[in-house]
Structure formats: structure tokens, C-alpha cells
Write a protein that holds these residues in place. Structure first.
Motif, mmCIF file in Angstrom:
data_model
loop_
_atom_site.group_PDB
_atom_site.id
_atom_site.type_symbol
_atom_site.label_atom_id
_atom_site.label_comp_id
_atom_site.label_asym_id
_atom_site.label_seq_id
_atom_site.Cartn_x
_atom_site.Cartn_y
_atom_site.Cartn_z
ATOM 1 N N LYS A 169 0.900 -0.481 0.293
ATOM 2 C CA LYS A 169 -0.155 -0.476 -0.350
ATOM 3 C C LYS A 169 0.707 1.403 0.387
ATOM 4 C CE LYS A 169 -4.723 1.723 2.420
ATOM 5 N NZ LYS A 169 -4.958 1.610 1.198
ATOM 6 N N ASP A 170 1.673 1.000 0.527
ATOM 7 C CA ASP A 170 2.874 2.214 0.367
ATOM 8 C C ASP A 170 3.593 2.547 -0.895
ATOM 9 O OD1 ASP A 170 2.622 2.526 3.606
ATOM 10 O OD2 ASP A 170 4.557 1.062 3.391
ATOM 11 N N VAL A 171 3.760 1.444 -1.707
ATOM 12 C CA VAL A 171 4.011 1.742 -3.015
ATOM 13 C C VAL A 171 2.923 2.772 -3.963
ATOM 14 C CG1 VAL A 171 4.693 0.319 -4.928
ATOM 15 C CG2 VAL A 171 5.458 -0.136 -2.794
ATOM 16 N N ASP A 172 1.328 2.098 -3.329
ATOM 17 C CA ASP A 172 0.387 2.309 -4.231
ATOM 18 C C ASP A 172 -0.668 1.965 -3.584
ATOM 19 O OD1 ASP A 172 -1.828 2.865 -6.042
ATOM 20 O OD2 ASP A 172 -0.956 2.731 -7.517
ATOM 21 N N ALA A 173 -1.505 3.330 -3.248
ATOM 22 C CA ALA A 173 -2.693 3.300 -2.265
ATOM 23 C C ALA A 173 -3.561 2.012 -3.439
ATOM 24 C CB ALA A 173 -3.307 5.006 -2.574
ATOM 25 N N LYS A 174 -3.194 1.724 -4.667
ATOM 26 C CA LYS A 174 -4.758 1.189 -4.748
ATOM 27 C C LYS A 174 -4.414 -0.602 -4.604
ATOM 28 C CE LYS A 174 -4.578 1.755 -8.910
ATOM 29 N NZ LYS A 174 -3.871 3.147 -8.955
ATOM 30 N N PHE A 175 -2.984 -0.902 -3.874
ATOM 31 C CA PHE A 175 -2.695 -1.840 -3.244
ATOM 32 C C PHE A 175 -3.438 -1.907 -2.303
ATOM 33 C CE2 PHE A 175 1.189 -1.464 -6.476
ATOM 34 C CZ PHE A 175 0.488 -1.403 -7.511
ATOM 35 N N PRO A 176 -3.287 -3.622 -1.795
ATOM 36 C CA PRO A 176 -3.733 -3.981 0.180
ATOM 37 C C PRO A 176 -2.052 -3.768 0.730
ATOM 38 C CG PRO A 176 -2.867 -5.671 -1.325
ATOM 39 C CD PRO A 176 -2.598 -5.075 -2.776
ATOM 40 N N ALA A 177 -2.518 -3.754 2.132
ATOM 41 C CA ALA A 177 -1.163 -3.291 2.867
ATOM 42 C C ALA A 177 -0.691 -4.395 3.753
ATOM 43 C CB ALA A 177 -2.287 -2.956 4.260
ATOM 44 N N GLU A 178 -0.357 -5.004 2.572
ATOM 45 C CA GLU A 178 1.016 -6.962 2.024
ATOM 46 C C GLU A 178 2.396 -5.793 3.013
ATOM 47 O OE1 GLU A 178 0.921 -10.557 2.924
ATOM 48 O OE2 GLU A 178 -0.812 -9.568 1.702
#
Length: 332
Positions: A169-178
Motif C-alpha cells: 500500500k506504501d507503493v500504491d494506494a490501490k494495493f493491499p496493506a500486505e
């Protein structure tokens, strides 16, 4: 039988056909497309050799050189050609210390490495043997990172990311907080040098809080075993482990492009396609067993490259490789 041996079966069969033709008086040899053409064989029929050709260096180039070693052994079983994998930098250390005859490299030799060789009186020739599509990989279960931009890769891997970019999620807000689990080559690797230069803008500039290894199989194990895993290595290792990993498409500004032989050869897979090298020493090339191995390598390079999942040389590059080896063997 190993996966590498299975991959080489087609080339080994072709090599056997060529050897039989030569034994019967024919001059056939594989051309760049794997077919046969009329030309002198790489090694003289009946010219039995012995000795050892010592090779070390890049783990990326190793499968290609190992393929050449195994097939050459069918013609010259008394010549041993061990292939080590201490990384491009580690390989040059051994080479410039006079410990090896040929160094595999996934980047060009650096000025300080040239100086180390010069100090020991070791001269060499740089030979381009194939092209690689450096591949960014994630585990099969990753269903969000199908394509990453070069800016996103930099955000993940640059030194400033250390301790800050911890989740997807730190990489892209659309990604999960994995949790982001990173695996990659160690600092002796030419792949590390190339990737950091092309992605982070400076060779060697990288976050340090990742799991490094000079053994690409360790990267495969790490990435495939972590849901949030991400790593990078040569295309060959992805091809061998496509049942465990997914290749990420790369967008460098012109859309998402997957790594492949065709994309790398056509110049579409940027900026992560690169030339791969071997560096034979001038002195070693004077020895008949080394000269014969280099001849075999060049004469069969594209058949081997295709079967080992590397991007083969074009006709001009193949001709240059053969000419450079001829010049190396005649060098004073």
C-alpha cells in the motif's frame, strides 16, 4: 535428469547430428537459427584434448556457459569445464587474480577491475554472448501487481525507501496493506549493479533492508514463499520457475511490457534488457582446450541460447563474436 539437462536435450541432439556428419566427412554445423549449414566444425574431428577450463562469475550467465560446457563435453570428454557462480564482481576478482580462464559477467567490466587485471598482467577480450530480460517477480498469489512502472520500482528499491516503504500500500494506494518482502542479488552481482543503475539512477544505490543472495534459487524460494514477496533476476531463472512465480510487466513510459525473448530482442522491454558477456584471458585462449571451447561456444551460441531461454544474438552480433574469438586466439 535436471531441468537444465532436459532443456538441453534438443541442442544435444543437434550437436550429435553435427558430430556424426563431421565423422562421415560432412561439414555441417548449426547456424544461428539451429539449422545446419556447410562449414568447418568447431573442433577438428579426432583431435582429442585434455585439461581444464576454469570459469566463474555471473549466476545469470552461468546457465548459458554451463550449457556450452555440457555439450562441449560430448565432443571433448577429457576436458573439464567447471562453471562457478560467485557473482559478476566475485568472478572478476578471481579472474584478475589469475584463478580462472574465463569470467561470466552480466555487466561490463569496471575500470577498477580492469586495473586489477592489468596489475597482474592479465589481458582479455569482452565477448557478447546473449541478451537477457531482467525479470521482476512476485508469487503466483499476487493478483494486484501485474504491472509496475519504473517509478514504482524506484520507490520500492531506492535507498530512501529503507524503513519507510514497508507494505504494498506504501507503493500504491490501490494495493493491499500486505507486508513487502524483498529479495534480490547481493552486491557482487552484475544484476544488482545493472538494476540499481537503471532503476535507481546510480549503480549500487539500493535499500539494504532486503534479503540478498548470489544464488538465484534463494530468491525464488524467498519470493514464492511470501505473499508480499518481490524480487528480480535473469529471465532464465523465471522461465525455470514459472510454476511458482509471476513475471511483472514493466512500464517505462510507453505502456506495460512483459519480459520475453521477443520483447527484449525488439527493444520493447526497457530498461531491463541487457547484453551478457564472457571474458576470456588472452593467455588462456592460447591453450588448445580453451581455444576449442571458445570455438564451440561461438559456433553453437544461438542454438544454445534459444534452448536455455536467453535472447539470441542477431546475425551481426554472432559474426562479431566469432571474429573476436579468432582475433583473441591470434593475439600476441
Amino acid at each position: 535428469m535436471t531441468s537444465g539437462q532436459r532443456r538441453l536435450s534438443a541442442v544435444a541432439t543437434a550437436a550429435l547430428v553435427v558430430s556424426l556428419a563431421a565423422a562421415c566427412g560432412g561439414d555441417a554445423k548449426p547456424s544461428s537459427d539451429g539449422s545446419t549449414s556447410s562449414a568447418a566444425p568447431a573442433t577438428e574431428a579426432g583431435a582429442a584434448l585434455s585439461g581444464e577450463v576454469k570459469i566463474d562469475g555471473s549466476s545469470t550467465v552461468a546457465p548459458l556457459t554451463q550449457a556450452a560446457s555440457e555439450l562441449f563435453g560430448e565432443e571433448q570428454p577429457q576436458v573439464k569445464v567447471p562453471v562457478g557462480t560467485s557473482g559478476t564482481g566475485g568472478g572478476f576478482e578471481k579472474f584478475c587474480a589469475g584463478e580462472t580462464d574465463i569470467s561470466n559477467a552480466s555487466r561490463a567490466i569496471k575500470d577498477e577491475e580492469k586495473a586489477a587485471c592489468e596489475a597482474k598482467g592479465i589481458t582479455f577480450t569482452e565477448l557478447t554472448v546473449a541478451t537477457d530480460a531482467l525479470t521482476v517477480v512476485v508469487p503466483k498469489e499476487n493478483d494486484w501487481a501485474t504491472c509496475l512502472t519504473t517509478d514504482q520500482l524506484k520507490k520500492i528499491w531506492e535507498p530512501a525507501a529503507e524503513g519507510k516503504i514497508k507494505t504494498w500500500k506504501d507503493v500504491d494506494a490501490k494495493f493491499p496493506a500486505e507486508a513487502l518482502k524483498l529479495y534480490g542479488p547481493g552486491t557482487d552481482s552484475g544484476t544488482f549493479d545493472y538494476f540499481t543503475d537503471e532503476i535507481n539512477g546510480e549503480e549500487g544505490a539500493s535499500r539494504k533492508d532486503y534479503s540478498p543472495s548470489e544464488n538465484d534459487n534463494d530468491i525464488v524460494t524467498g519470493v514464492s514463499g511470501a505473499k508480499g514477496g518481490l524480487g528480480y533476476f535473469g529471465f532464465t531463472y523465471f522461465e525455470e520457475n514459472a510454476d511458482k512465480l509471476k513475471a511483472v510487466e514493466i512500464d517505462s513510459g510507453s505502456g506495460c511490457v512483459a519480459p520475453s525473448v521477443e520483447a527484449a530482442q525488439g527493444g520493447k522491454y526497457t530498461p531491463l534488457s541487457r547484453p551478457l558477456f564472457i571474458y576470456p584471458s588472452t593467455a588462456a585462449a592460447k591453450r588448445p582446450e580453451v581455444a576449442a571451447f571458445l570455438d564451440y561456444y561461438a559456433s553453437n551460441i544461438n542454438a544454445i541460447a534459444k534452448d536455455a531461454k536467453f535472447v539470441p544474438l542477431n546475425a551481426e552480433q554472432e559474426a562479431k563474436l566469432k571474429a573476436d574469438i579468432t582475433s583473441l586466439k591470434s593475439a600476441g
